[in-house]
Write a protein that holds these residues in place. Structure first.
Motif, mmCIF file in Angstrom:
data_model
loop_
_atom_site.group_PDB
_atom_site.id
_atom_site.type_symbol
_atom_site.label_atom_id
_atom_site.label_comp_id
_atom_site.label_asym_id
_atom_site.label_seq_id
_atom_site.Cartn_x
_atom_site.Cartn_y
_atom_site.Cartn_z
ATOM 1 N N ARG A 151 39.886 32.203 17.080
ATOM 2 C CA ARG A 151 40.745 32.929 18.010
ATOM 3 C C ARG A 151 41.388 32.011 19.040
ATOM 4 O O ARG A 151 41.686 32.429 20.158
ATOM 5 N N LEU A 152 41.613 30.770 18.650
ATOM 6 C CA LEU A 152 42.172 29.798 19.585
ATOM 7 C C LEU A 152 43.572 30.195 20.036
ATOM 8 O O LEU A 152 43.902 30.111 21.222
ATOM 9 N N ASP A 153 44.410 30.610 19.097
ATOM 10 C CA ASP A 153 45.777 30.970 19.453
ATOM 11 C C ASP A 153 45.810 32.192 20.357
ATOM 12 O O ASP A 153 46.589 32.264 21.303
ATOM 13 N N ASP A 154 44.957 33.172 20.056
ATOM 14 C CA ASP A 154 44.926 34.379 20.869
ATOM 15 C C ASP A 154 44.528 34.082 22.310
ATOM 16 O O ASP A 154 44.994 34.740 23.233
ATOM 17 N N CYS A 155 43.653 33.101 22.499
ATOM 18 C CA CYS A 155 43.095 32.829 23.820
ATOM 19 C C CYS A 155 43.688 31.596 24.490
ATOM 20 O O CYS A 155 43.231 31.186 25.562
ATOM 21 N N ARG A 156 44.676 30.968 23.835
ATOM 22 C CA ARG A 156 45.349 29.794 24.399
ATOM 23 C C ARG A 156 44.370 28.636 24.628
ATOM 24 O O ARG A 156 44.422 27.947 25.628
ATOM 25 N N LEU A 157 43.459 28.448 23.682
ATOM 26 C CA LEU A 157 42.499 27.361 23.768
ATOM 27 C C LEU A 157 42.700 26.402 22.603
ATOM 28 O O LEU A 157 43.399 26.708 21.643
ATOM 29 N N THR A 158 42.084 25.240 22.686
ATOM 30 C CA THR A 158 42.128 24.259 21.609
ATOM 31 C C THR A 158 40.719 23.995 21.107
ATOM 32 O O THR A 158 39.734 24.258 21.801
ATOM 33 N N THR A 159 40.634 23.471 19.897
ATOM 34 C CA THR A 159 39.335 23.125 19.333
ATOM 35 C C THR A 159 38.595 22.128 20.210
ATOM 36 O O THR A 159 37.378 22.233 20.414
ATOM 37 N N ASN A 160 39.319 21.171 20.742
ATOM 38 C CA ASN A 160 38.722 20.145 21.595
ATOM 39 C C ASN A 160 38.044 20.754 22.812
ATOM 40 O O ASN A 160 36.916 20.392 23.175
ATOM 41 N N VAL A 161 38.716 21.706 23.448
ATOM 42 C CA VAL A 161 38.162 22.342 24.646
ATOM 43 C C VAL A 161 36.909 23.140 24.307
ATOM 44 O O VAL A 161 35.887 23.074 25.016
ATOM 45 N N VAL A 162 36.947 23.899 23.220
ATOM 46 C CA VAL A 162 35.812 24.736 22.828
ATOM 47 C C VAL A 162 34.584 23.874 22.506
ATOM 48 O O VAL A 162 33.473 24.148 22.994
ATOM 49 N N LEU A 163 34.778 22.841 21.714
ATOM 50 C CA LEU A 163 33.642 21.993 21.329
ATOM 51 C C LEU A 163 33.099 21.209 22.527
ATOM 52 O O LEU A 163 31.886 21.043 22.672
ATOM 53 N N LYS A 164 33.981 20.733 23.385
ATOM 54 C CA LYS A 164 33.524 20.048 24.594
ATOM 55 C C LYS A 164 32.697 20.978 25.473
ATOM 56 O O LYS A 164 31.670 20.577 26.034
ATOM 57 N N GLY A 165 33.159 22.210 25.622
ATOM 58 C CA GLY A 165 32.421 23.164 26.432
ATOM 59 C C GLY A 165 31.029 23.421 25.891
ATOM 60 O O GLY A 165 30.053 23.462 26.647
ATOM 61 N N PHE A 166 30.914 23.572 24.582
ATOM 62 C CA PHE A 166 29.611 23.824 23.956
ATOM 63 C C PHE A 166 28.659 22.645 24.172
ATOM 64 O O PHE A 166 27.515 22.827 24.604
ATOM 65 N N LEU A 167 29.130 21.436 23.872
ATOM 66 C CA LEU A 167 28.267 20.254 23.950
ATOM 67 C C LEU A 167 27.948 19.870 25.390
ATOM 68 O O LEU A 167 26.814 19.505 25.710
ATOM 69 N N ALA A 168 28.935 19.951 26.277
ATOM 70 C CA ALA A 168 28.699 19.568 27.674
ATOM 71 C C ALA A 168 27.722 20.521 28.346
ATOM 72 O O ALA A 168 26.860 20.101 29.128
ATOM 73 N N ALA A 169 27.826 21.804 28.048
ATOM 74 C CA ALA A 169 26.908 22.773 28.646
ATOM 75 C C ALA A 169 25.489 22.553 28.159
ATOM 76 O O ALA A 169 24.528 22.681 28.935
ATOM 77 N N GLY A 170 25.335 22.226 26.873
ATOM 78 C CA GLY A 170 23.998 22.036 26.317
ATOM 79 C C GLY A 170 23.340 20.739 26.712
ATOM 80 O O GLY A 170 22.113 20.629 26.640
ATOM 81 N N THR A 171 24.106 19.768 27.124
ATOM 82 C CA THR A 171 23.537 18.474 27.506
ATOM 83 C C THR A 171 23.583 18.289 29.027
ATOM 84 O O THR A 171 22.568 18.392 29.710
ATOM 85 N N ILE A 172 24.779 18.060 29.561
ATOM 86 C CA ILE A 172 24.914 17.825 30.996
ATOM 87 C C ILE A 172 24.484 19.051 31.794
ATOM 88 O O ILE A 172 23.757 18.947 32.788
ATOM 89 N N GLY A 173 24.938 20.231 31.369
ATOM 90 C CA GLY A 173 24.613 21.445 32.104
ATOM 91 C C GLY A 173 23.126 21.710 32.189
ATOM 92 O O GLY A 173 22.595 22.036 33.258
ATOM 93 N N VAL A 174 22.414 21.583 31.066
ATOM 94 C CA VAL A 174 20.975 21.834 31.054
ATOM 95 C C VAL A 174 20.232 20.811 31.905
ATOM 96 O O VAL A 174 19.341 21.159 32.695
ATOM 97 N N VAL A 175 20.598 19.532 31.789
ATOM 98 C CA VAL A 175 19.907 18.483 32.533
ATOM 99 C C VAL A 175 20.139 18.634 34.034
ATOM 100 O O VAL A 175 19.200 18.558 34.837
ATOM 101 N N VAL A 176 21.386 18.853 34.436
ATOM 102 C CA VAL A 176 21.697 19.002 35.864
ATOM 103 C C VAL A 176 20.981 20.217 36.440
ATOM 104 O O VAL A 176 20.442 20.171 37.553
ATOM 105 N N SER A 177 20.950 21.302 35.698
ATOM 106 C CA SER A 177 20.266 22.504 36.177
ATOM 107 C C SER A 177 18.775 22.239 36.378
ATOM 108 O O SER A 177 18.200 22.638 37.403
ATOM 109 N N ALA A 178 18.157 21.569 35.418
ATOM 110 C CA ALA A 178 16.719 21.310 35.514
ATOM 111 C C ALA A 178 16.392 20.437 36.728
ATOM 112 O O ALA A 178 15.455 20.731 37.483
ATOM 113 N N VAL A 179 17.160 19.392 36.927
ATOM 114 C CA VAL A 179 16.909 18.492 38.064
ATOM 115 C C VAL A 179 17.130 19.225 39.382
ATOM 116 O O VAL A 179 16.341 19.097 40.332
ATOM 117 N N THR A 180 18.203 19.997 39.457
ATOM 118 C CA THR A 180 18.513 20.719 40.688
ATOM 119 C C THR A 180 17.432 21.739 41.026
ATOM 120 O O THR A 180 17.034 21.884 42.185
#
Length: 324
Positions: A66-95
Motif C-alpha cells: 500500500r505504498l502508493d496509497d499512503c505516499r510511502l516508499t519501501t526504503n522508509v518502511v523498512l528503515k522504520g521497522f529495523l530502526a524501531a527494533g534495534t535503536i528504539g528497543v535499546v534506547v527505551s531499555a537504557v532510558t
C-alpha cells in the motif's frame, strides 16, 4: 474503460500478507515439531525468529502493498521497522533503567508502568519522525501505516527477548513448549499493542506535518494522542497486577489498598483463583485492546472523510476506475 488486466496483480499484491501469515504459521509449526522431536538446540533460534517476527513481518508485507496509497516508499518502511527494533528497543531499555523509580508502593508502581509506556512511545515516535523526515507527502493514513510498521519492528525484537528469557528460565524443562507459549501469546496480542499505539501516534504526527503545514510539529492533537497511547500502554502493562488484585478481592482474600503489581500472590494460587485471575486478566486486556482498535478505526475514517471532503479533492487514491 481502465485496463482490467492490471487489477488482478494489484489485488493479489494487496493480499500477499495473507499468504505470508499462513505460510509462516505452517513453517513455525513444522519447526516447533521438529525441535521437540529431535531435541536439537540448534533449531531454538529458528523458533525465536519465526515466532517473534511472523506477525510483525506480516504487517510490513501489508504496508509494502500500500505504498502508493499512503505516499510511502519501501526504503522508509523498512528503515522504520529495523530502526524501531534495534535503536528504539535499546534506547527505551537504557532510558527506563536510569529514569524510572525502583521503589515499591502506589506511586512507584504507577510511575513504573506508565513511565515505561511514555518512554517507549517517545522512542518509537522519534524513530518514525527520523525515518519520515524527508517524506514529501505526509497523509494521516501514511502516518498510521508507517506507525504500525514501526510498532511491528519494536514488537518483533522485544518478543525475541522475551522468548530468549523464557528459554533460559526453562532450559531443562521442555523449553520448546515454553517458547511456543510465550510467542503464541505475544503474537496474538501484537496487533493490539505496539502496532495500534504507534499507528495512532504516527497518524497524529503526520497530520501535524501534512502539506501545506511543512515539518513535524507538536500540536494539541499530538500531545493528546501521546498521552492517550501512553495511558493505554501503561494500562496494558499493569493488567497482570490488576488481574491478581481483582482476583484476591473477589475470592475473599481481601482488597489491598495499593497499586496492583505482580507480587501479590501469597503462596501458590488455588485452581479457583487461577480461573478467576485468567478471566479478569483477559478481560482487562480485551478492554484496553478494544479502546485502541476503536480509536484506530475512528481516526482512519476521519482522515478518509477529511481527505475526500477537502476543497478540490478527488476520489481516494485506491478507488476503482469508474470511467465508462
Amino acid at each position: 474503460m481502465a485496463d482490467q488486466s492490471l487489477r488482478v496483480p494489484i489485488a493479489a499484491g494487496k493480499r500477499a500478507w495473507i499468504a505470508m501469515l499462513v505460510t509462516g504459521v505452517l513453517v513455525w509449526m513444522l519447526a516447533a515439531g521438529v525441535t521437540a522431536l529431535t531435541g536439537d538446540a540448534i533449531l531454538i533460534p529458528t523458533l525465536f525468529l519465526i515466532g517473534s517476527f511472523l506477525v510483525p513481518v506480516t504487517v510490513v508485507t501489508f504496508a509494502l502493498a500500500r505504498l502508493d496509497d499512503c505516499r510511502l516508499t519501501t526504503n522508509v518502511v523498512l528503515k522504520g521497522f529495523l530502526a524501531a527494533g534495534t535503536i528504539g528497543v535499546v534506547v527505551s531499555a537504557v532510558t527506563e533503567i536510569y529514569l524510572l523509580p525502583t521503589g515499591a508502593g502506589p506511586v512507584g508502581n504507577a510511575l513504573g508502568f506508565f513511565g515505561v509506556g511514555a518512554i517507549e512511545e517517545v522512542s518509537k515516535g522519534a524513530v518514525l519522525v527520523a525515518v519520515a523526515w524527508r517524506v514529501p507527502q505526509r497523509t494521516v493514513h501514511g502516518g498510521m501505516v508507517l506507525g504500525a510498521t514501526v510498532g511491528a519492528g519494536f514488537a518483533a525484537f522485544e518478543s525475541t527477548g522475551y522468548a530468549f528469557w523464557a528459554y533460559i528460565q526453562h532450559t531443562n524443562d521442555h523449553p520448546e513448549l515454553t517458547i511456543l507459549q510465550t510467542e503464541v501469546s505475544r503474537a496474538m496480542l501484537a496487533p493490539f499493542g505496539h502496532l495500534t499505539w504507534t499507528a495512532l501516534l504516527g497518524g497524529a504526527l503526520f497530520a501535524a506535518a501534512a502539506p501545506p503545514k511543512g515539518g513535524f510539529r507538536v500540536t494539541r492533537r499530538v500531545i493528546w494522542t501521546f498521552l492517550g497511547v501512553s495511558a493505554l500502554h501503561g494500562a496494558w502493562d499493569a493488567s497482570y497486577g490488576w488481574g491478581i488484585w481483582i482476583t484476591q478481592g473477589l475470592t475473599g482474600n481481601g482488597w489491598i489498598a495499593d497499586w496492583p503489581d505482580g507480587t501479590y500472590w501469597e503462596g501458590s494460587p488455588t485452581q479457583r483463583e487461577q480461573w478467576v485471575f485468567q478471566g479478569t486478566y483477559d478481560g482487562t486486556l480485551a478492554v484496553v485492546a478494544l479502546l485502541g482498535v476503536v480509536w484506530v478505526i475512528l481516526s482512519w475514517r476521519h482522515a478518509r472523510h477529511a481527505a475526500t471532503s477537502a476543497p478540490g479533492a478527488g476520489p481516494p487514491i485506491n478507488a476503482p476506475d469508474r470511467q465508462p
